[in-house]
Design an enzyme around this catalytic site. Structure first.
Site: not given
Length: 402
Positions: A69-70, A149, A177, A197-199, A235, A323
């Site tokens: 996300g950042t 968030n 979020q 963001s994935s996590h 990559t 964060c």
């Protein structure tokens, strides 16, 4: 352990982990190569791209993989600013954006850009009239998060997108979020750039997405081999991307049932905390919030002490954004709601996950009631407050003539 800090990160689901394993072992090819291993990796990346595009109603070519996300926020805001600075150097955002947006905006201010920071009301929601009034002839970008968030409140992004489109201004939305937790439709909301963001949705850390509307060109921040349609060289993180794609697929398939389940748990948690613990309050809008978010404040205690005591009880929560949790400064998000530092320091964010259940809620409520009670017994602020109350109560029975 009872984990209730899913806004910070979420555990990888078993299906996600299993999908990643082959690409950590035998399917280790580089997607940019043309032999079988490379083609297999490329196919897996494109399948993940399709799943993520479907989750937000986008085209696959509009999905650009990043490290999280950042990076997505930086890529969107700096990319627009540097590409269109000849048209204007004014950007509009809000006071309660994630640090990835706010620090990026501060950087641009140091380079001569002008920023307007929209205030929020006591529930953490912007006024669209304030947004309209902030627009100038040289405004090139509006960046408004979908859901906060810390307090979970949801912004009126459909209205923001409409205003941006009517004024021919690009609209970036930090949806880290919200995507996978509530419906997100980039077309319906007229969004030009969207960060994910994935996590946050039970995928792996270190991988994210920036949705870039078809036809929009950004100034490149990373130069190299020209991967991701030439927009983000490097990559590809194939195992992470595959995991992200699987997490997006699961989120899409189970969105409605997850929303229903989490809302029930969230509402029960809120009701029980507010009913059971004196001088406890909910931060943010009661209804217009993420289905898994509950942010409280408790009078006369310190949130850091509360977090540590709950950790000893086997419960994971947070005082605010992960964060910025290393800072002991009062939350700028809660400050923007008009709260005093003393109120802010007694805050607790609980963000539920799909693995939680009603038993977890009851255990957490019991633990919080116990810990808050213990901390207040040691707190001079609580003691003084109670003494004042007793004195006031006793005065009712004092003869005014004596």
């Amino acid at each position: 352990m009872i984990y209730m800090d899913n806004s910070a990160t979420s555990p990888i689901k078993e299906e996600v982990f299993n999908a990643m394993i082959p690409y950590l072992k035998e399917e280790f090819g580089n997607p940019s190569t043309f032999y079988t291993l490379g083609r297999n990796a490329k196919k897996a990346v494109e399948e993940a791209r399709e799943n993520i595009a479907k989750l937000i109603n986008a085209d696959t070519k509009e999905i650009i993989f990043t490290s999280g996300g950042t990076e997505s926020d930086n890529m969107a805001i700096k990319g627009v600013a540097l590409k269109f600075e000849d048209k204007g150097k004014h950007i509009i955002t809000t006071e309660i954006e994630h640090p990835a947006v706010l620090r990026t905006c501060e950087f641009l201010e140091s380079r001569g850009f002008e920023l307007s920071y929209l205030p929020v009301n006591e529930n953490g929601i912007i006024s669209t009239e304030d947004l309209k009034n902030a627009i100038r002839e040289d405004t090139i970008l509006i960046s408004v998060m979908h859901a906060n968030n810390e307090i979970g409140t949801i912004q009126p992004i459909e209205e923001v997108g409409k205003i941006a489109k009517e004024n021919n201004i690009l609209f970036h939305c930090d949806a880290v979020q919200s995507v996978g937790k509530i419906p997100v439709d980039v077309k319906e909301a007229n969004i030009d750039l969207l960060s994910i963001s994935s996590h946050k949705i039970y995928g792996p850390k270190g991988v994210g997405v920036l949705f870039i509307k078809k036809g929009l060109k950004l100034e490149l921040l990373i130069h190299g081999g020209g991967q991701e349609n030439g927009l983000r060289s490097g990559t590809e993180n194939v195992p992470g991307i595959v995991g992200f794609g699987k997490a997006a697929e699961l989120a899409y398939e189970h969105l409605d049932e997850n929303i229903a389940k989490l809302k029930q748990l969230r509402d029960s948690l809120i009701e029980k905390i507010l009913e059971r613990i004196p001088e406890s309050y909910l931060n943010g809008d009661r209804e217009n919030r993420l289905p898994n978010n509950a942010n409280f404040r408790f009078s006369s205690i310190e949130g850091e002490g509360l977090i540590l005591r709950l950790d000893a009880e086997g419960i994971n929560g947070a005082t605010g954004s992960a964060c910025s949790s290393k800072s002991l400064k009062a939350s700028y998000v809660l400050s923007a709601l008009g709260l005093e530092d003393e109120e802010i320091h007694g805050s607790l964010r609980l963000s539920l996950g799909t693995e939680n259940n009603m038993k977890d809620v009851d255990v957490v409520v019991d633990a919080i009631a116990k810990v808050v009670g213990e901390l207040r017994e040691m707190s001079p602020l609580w003691d003084n407050k109670n003494n004042v109350s007793l004195e006031l109560d006793e005065s009712k029975f004092t003869d005014s003539n004596n």
